[in-house]
Scaffold this active site. Structure first.
Site, short mmCIF file in Angstrom:
data_model
loop_
_atom_site.label_atom_id
_atom_site.label_comp_id
_atom_site.label_asym_id
_atom_site.label_seq_id
_atom_site.Cartn_x
_atom_site.Cartn_y
_atom_site.Cartn_z
N GLU A 288 -5.51 -3.95 -20.28
CA GLU A 288 -4.14 -3.63 -19.86
C GLU A 288 -3.45 -4.90 -19.34
O GLU A 288 -2.81 -4.91 -18.30
CB GLU A 288 -4.15 -2.56 -18.75
CG GLU A 288 -4.94 -1.31 -19.12
CD GLU A 288 -4.82 -0.18 -18.12
OE1 GLU A 288 -4.40 0.91 -18.52
OE2 GLU A 288 -5.16 -0.37 -16.94
N CYS A 372 -1.49 7.64 -13.46
CA CYS A 372 -0.78 6.73 -12.56
C CYS A 372 0.73 6.69 -12.83
O CYS A 372 1.52 6.55 -11.89
CB CYS A 372 -1.37 5.33 -12.67
SG CYS A 372 -1.52 4.73 -14.36
O1 FUB Z 1 -6.15 1.40 -11.71
C1 FUB Z 1 -5.08 2.21 -11.27
C2 FUB Z 1 -4.04 2.31 -12.35
O2 FUB Z 1 -4.60 2.91 -13.52
C3 FUB Z 1 -3.52 0.99 -12.85
O3 FUB Z 1 -2.45 0.48 -12.11
C4 FUB Z 1 -3.11 1.33 -14.22
O4 FUB Z 1 -2.92 0.19 -15.04
C5 FUB Z 1 -4.23 2.22 -14.69
O5 FUB Z 1 -5.31 1.45 -15.13
ZN ZN Z 2 0.51 3.71 -14.97
#
Ligand code: FUB
Ligand code: ZN
Length: 586
Positions: A288, A372
């Site tokens: 990511e 999230c």
């Molecule tokens: O790890 C918590 C959240 O979940 C992150 O901010 C997002 O990118 C997702 O991986």
């Molecule tokens: Zn998110």
């Protein structure tokens, strides 16, 4: 803008228009939808199991409690805009679930309760406990500001007391694999004046990138270098941007020059070639993460909704530090494109990733296992209001335009506009006497017309704030005309996926061509004539009045059936055609 320091505080209000519609959708639909989804996917159950009021085992991501906290923060903001008994009952219910899940020493995290309690603070790299605490603090501050209640705030303070015993001056050196708590602790310091929270934020910032490592040492968790030595935006996009948003918050309270230098350099690196034209950040699905400079694939873009929100937060804090209009420009670009794309107009379906090109199979979903983004979008849309104005020692800075009013400690103003569909803005000072209005002229506007009481004002330049200093009287008004004609934008030649392409924009909006609006044609075959006039077509998309654009160009008369042809062969004949483009975010 030197010598002018911006103040904080929730003193602006949306009074109508585009943002009233966005916020209403979140308040009337999104928040209830989110509540049901959290319930159905077991987030409330997890808190009950942690509290011992229900049996079972807790599954899902270790950061699942943070989704509940983001919902609580958004719901508290929603209640401040539009109170209702139903919402109050739901908020009270969730607050009591959180309170019941708190251990007697202050600890809360449903994933590390019961049989998993011995794993508490065991794996800071992965376990998100401090990250969740950060979201709890932010929810608690919002809850206290909306309700004047100490209930959630007390719960958060008790957890912070534990964090301070564990990681404060008498505890061990540590930090969370996912930055977030730094922003929250600085806000808690602002809320309470208690120096402990500012110092704890500092300790979390300082722990990263040191030897011996407290995390895995990787870029992914922002442990590859000490924060103040970072100059490039690398690693997981949300973590990187949250970290520097937190660092900027810390700088605001302390004037730490080394952290400021790092934050400025990282900002430059992001916006030199790691952000999309939509403001989206994060080019790689792998980790990511941010990509290399100019590595900005369109169909494979990650551009997580949370990363757009994190970018807005980072820019907001840099704007408050440096007062430079370039930060407001990036807020505007990101909010209207890469952030709002993450949520449907009815606020009940969401994108996690926001690619700039799709074969038509990428659709918004009602929720995600890793949830999230949806509650983050709720809180971001409801706190958009905070981005509009900054109260300075010598006046008001108008960062973004929305139908709204602002009542600061000393100065006030009312703004009427149909932004982002119209570039006409009317500003009426609501406090009188001598002070300045600092009005941002957007970078895309080369022919702004600004007038006070009908008299033209000169001196404005794109991507700058124009200072209008006067002895303001009742009845004065300022008019801004920022012509919003469609424009084509080309990208840096090293953004290789964009070779032979232009983007279409109008005002702050990036546009998108879809088969659905173009008789099912394969719009990838459309070749635009960027010199031909563009027609504006007002239309409604899912109830939202938008300005669509009709552009001229051509399609091939017959589709090529072979993947490769001799370069010297005649290209297929083309026939003139039009294509309809709608704003990317819808
Ligand atoms: O790890 C918590 C959240 O979940 C992150 O901010 C997002 O990118 C997702 O991986
Ligand atoms: Zn998110």
């Amino acid at each position: 803008m030197s010598g002018s320091k911006a103040a904080t505080g929730r003193v602006a209000k949306i009074t109508g228009g585009f943002w009233a519609r966005r916020q209403q959708a979140v308040i009337e639909k999104g928040i209830s939808h989110g509540y049901e989804q959290l319930r159905e996917t077991g987030s409330f159950e997890a808190l009950e199991i942690a509290a011992g009021t229900r049996t079972g085992s807790i599954r899902g991501y270790v950061f699942r409690d943070s989704d509940v906290y983001k919902w609580l923060e958004a719901a508290s903001l929603a209640w401040a805009v539009q109170p209702s008994n139903d919402l109050r009952e739901r908020i009270d219910h969730v607050v009591s679930l959180v309170g019941a899940a708190q251990h007697s020493d202050g600890y809360i995290n449903s994933s590390f309760s019961n049989e998993n309690a011995p794993l508490r603070f065991h794996d800071l790299t992965r376990d998100h406990e401090i990250y969740c605490a950060g979201h709890l603090i932010q929810a608690a501050v919002a809850h206290r500001r909306s309700f004047g209640s100490e209930k959630l705030f007390g719960i958060a303070l008790k957890f912070c007391g534990l964090l301070n015993r564990e990681f404060g001056p008498d505890g061990k050196v540590g930090a969370c694999g996912h930055p977030e708590a730094e922003m929250a602790l600085v806000e808690l310091y602002r809320e309470t004046g208690d120096q402990r929270w500012l110092s704890l934020a500092r300790r979390f910032l300082d722990a990263r990138g040191q030897f011996p490592r407290v995390l895995s040492g990787s870029e992914y968790v922002q442990d590859h270098l000490p924060v103040s030595e970072q100059r490039e935006a690398v690693g997981h996009a949300v973590r990187c941007l949250y970290l520097f948003a937190g660092a900027a918050d810390y700088v605001r309270e302390t004037n730490d020059a080394r952290l400021l230098e790092a934050a400025r350099a990282v900002w430059e690196d992001v916006y030199h070639g790691k952000a999309y034209i939509t403001g989206g950040v994060g080019s790689r699905h792998d980790g990511e993460s941010l990509g290399a400079q100019f590595e900005l694939p369109n169909a494979r873009a990650y551009a997580e909704s949370c990363a757009a929100i994190a970018a807005v937060m980072f820019n907001q804090r840099m704007l408050n530090l440096d007062g430079d209009a370039k930060y407001a420009a990036m807020i505007e670009r990101t909010v209207y494109n890469g952030m709002l794309s993450g949520i449907s107009l009815d606020a009940c379906r969401y994108f996690y990733v926001n690619p700039l090109e799709s074969d038509g199979t990428h659709e918004r979903k009602p929720w995600y296992d890793c949830a999230c983004c949806p509650p983050n979008l709720y809180r971001a849309i409801l706190s958009f209001t905070d981005l509009l104005y900054s109260e300075m020692e010598d006046g008001i800075r108008i960062n973004l335009f929305a139908d709204s009013e602002f009542k600061g400690n000393r100065f006030g103003v009312r703004v009427k506009t149909d932004w982002p569909w119209s570039g006409d803005v009317r500003i009426e000072p609501a406090s009188f006497g001598k002070y300045s209005l600092f009005v941002r002229i957007p970078a895309w506007c080369l022919d702004a017309e600004i007038a006070v009481n009908g008299e033209p004002v000169s001196g404005g330049a794109p991507e700058r704030y124009l200072r209008i200093e006067r002895d303001w009287r009742d009845g004065d008004f300022v008019t801004l005309r920022f012509p919003m004609s469609a424009r084509f934008v080309r990208s840096h030649p090293l953004i290789r996926e964009n070779h032979g392409c232009v983007a279409l924009m109008r005002g702050p909006m990036v546009y998108c061509i879809e088969s659905a609006d173009n008789e099912g044609r394969d719009v990838r075959e459309f070749r635009v004539d960027a010199r031909a006039p563009v027609e504006e077509v007002p239309m409604k998309v899912c109830g939202e009045p938008v300005v669509a654009l009709r552009i001229s160009g051509s399609y091939p008369v017959s589709r090529s059936r072979v993947p490769y042809e001799p370069a010297e062969s005649e290209p297929p004949q083309r026939e003139p055609a039009f294509a309809v483009a709608i704003p990317f975010f819808v």
